[in-house]
Design an enzyme around this catalytic site. Structure first.
Site, short mmCIF file in Angstrom:
data_model
loop_
_atom_site.label_atom_id
_atom_site.label_comp_id
_atom_site.label_asym_id
_atom_site.label_seq_id
_atom_site.Cartn_x
_atom_site.Cartn_y
_atom_site.Cartn_z
N PRO A 101 0.75 -1.37 0.04
CA PRO A 101 0.16 -0.01 -0.09
C PRO A 101 0.91 1.23 0.19
CG PRO A 101 -0.68 -1.79 1.68
CD PRO A 101 0.51 -2.04 1.19
N GLY A 105 3.11 3.85 5.36
CA GLY A 105 4.14 3.40 6.48
C GLY A 105 4.89 2.16 6.33
N LEU A 106 4.53 1.36 4.79
CA LEU A 106 5.04 0.29 4.78
C LEU A 106 6.23 0.09 3.82
CD1 LEU A 106 1.94 -2.25 4.86
CD2 LEU A 106 3.35 -1.63 6.50
N SER A 108 6.48 1.67 0.71
CA SER A 108 6.49 1.14 -0.80
C SER A 108 7.43 2.09 -1.64
CB SER A 108 5.09 1.50 -1.20
OG SER A 108 4.67 3.05 -1.23
N ASP A 152 14.34 2.57 5.81
CA ASP A 152 13.28 1.96 4.97
C ASP A 152 14.30 1.15 3.95
OD1 ASP A 152 11.21 3.03 6.46
OD2 ASP A 152 10.38 3.57 4.48
O1 PMV Z 1 8.05 5.87 5.49
P1 PMV Z 1 7.38 5.37 6.78
O2 PMV Z 1 5.86 6.17 6.99
O3 PMV Z 1 7.65 4.13 7.38
O4 PMV Z 1 8.06 6.31 7.90
C1 PMV Z 1 9.66 6.35 7.94
C2 PMV Z 1 9.93 6.25 9.44
C3 PMV Z 1 10.13 7.92 10.10
O5 PMV Z 1 11.07 7.41 11.13
C4 PMV Z 1 9.02 8.54 10.40
C5 PMV Z 1 11.11 8.73 8.83
C6 PMV Z 1 12.36 8.17 8.73
O6 PMV Z 1 13.07 8.62 7.58
O7 PMV Z 1 13.04 7.18 9.45
#
Ligand code: PMV
Length: 313
Positions: A101, A105-106, A108, A152
């Site tokens: 999705p 926050g996953l 993508s 990520d």
């Molecule tokens: O991309 P998301 O929604 O999983 O957010 C990443 C996590 C944060 O700590 C909020 C941002 C980051 O760059 O680490």
């Protein structure tokens, strides 16, 4: 040239989002149940240098050169060609499909970048090592998110559970037992960039309070790193829920996320929290086998649009 394909998983952050942007520790795991996949096929009738991009989920089908210069797919391709010193690649068709999705926050965006970088470098006969794939995906993340921590691209490129801290060597780890997580989607899309810049504004307005929140989250990540390796589900759950309370104090939760977290805990989850940037997107719940079903039902009846089960063993 034969067709080449590459995939990359989604991810969840078990602890430490936002604080990780401020060089505190965070823990993330890959989620293989959702994937971004890139397939590259040769275009025999086109001249060298021609690249067609088809992103199925975005209804995009256009020559690479016609995409905006800051388009993340264009950037991933061009950064890869640059890293490999390729001026004119053989003509190719890049097809991207993702079941992750978007804006939830996953991971993508990072997963698409990783899959594209891997596929393009492999297609050109020069598959990049994982650290280069991660570093290039990080460059793409920067245009997308502003000030990404790099968690990520790291967890997705390495495809392993990691303890991550900006500027430190990554620490992959193996869990000491079985951990089952439910990932529930609020259905609200929230841009990471906005959540991150909201935290930055509040941090600037009250640095002492936010530094203390970041330090407390860092300590929770450190404790959870121990309990995950010890296979201690109860303590891991407790640290996760405490992390959610600190994220609430940082102003990145919302009523739907809180409702799902409360529903999970009331139905026997060992711990629950928002995961990722917050403001919407997904929450996660750590569950025992015994409670997995009842927690999943509770999440759905409290408005979860989708529930994905993933785990560590
Ligand atoms: O991309 P998301 O929604 O999983 O957010 C990443 C996590 C944060 O700590 C909020 C941002 C980051 O760059 O680490």
């Amino acid at each position: 040239m034969p067709a080449i394909s590459a995939s990359a998983p989604g991810k969840i952050i078990l602890l430490g989002e936002h604080a990780v942007v401020y060089a505190r520790r965070a823990i993330a795991i890959p989620v293989s149940q959702v994937q971004a996949r890139t397939v590259i096929t040769p275009l025999v009738r086109q001249p060298a240098g021609y690249i067609q991009v088809q992103a199925v989920n975005l209804q995009l089908d256009a020559p690479l050169a016609e995409l905006p210069a800051d388009d993340p797919i264009r950037q991933a391709v061009e950064l890869t060609l640059g890293a490999l010193n390729v001026q004119r690649a053989p003509a190719m068709h890049i097809r991207i499909h993702s079941s992750i999705p978007i804006a939830a926050g996953l991971g993508s965006g990072a997963a698409v970048s990783v899959a594209v970088i891997r596929a393009v470098s492999t297609y050109l006969g020069k598959p990049l090592p994982v650290e280069d794939v991660s570093a290039l995906a990080y460059e793409v993340e920067k245009t997308y998110h502003g000030t990404p921590s790099g968690i990520d691209n790291t967890v997705i490129a390495y495809h392993q559970p990691v303890l991550f801290q900006k500027g430190q060597p990554i620490q992959p780890f193996s869990p000491g037992g079985k951990f089952t997580f439910l990932i529930a989607d609020t259905g609200i899309s929230a841009a990471t960039r906005e959540q991150v810049s909201g935290v930055r504004e509040r941090w600037q307005a009250d640095p002492a309070a936010y530094e203390s929140l970041f330090d407390r989250i860092d300590a929770l990540s450190g404790q959870a790193f121990q309990s995950l390796q010890a296979g201690d589900t109860e303590m891991t759950g407790r640290w996760m829920t405490e992390n959610h309370h600190l994220l609430q104090q940082m102003g990145v939760s919302c009523s739907q996320l809180d409702e799902l977290v409360n529903a999970a805990l009331e139905h026997g989850a060992l711990g629950a929290k928002l995961s990722g940037a917050g403001g919407g997107g997904n929450m996660i719940a750590l569950v025992s086998d015994e409670h997995a079903r009842s927690v999943e039902d509770a999440l759905r009846s409290h408005g979860a649009r989708q529930v994905i089960q993933t785990g560590l063993e």
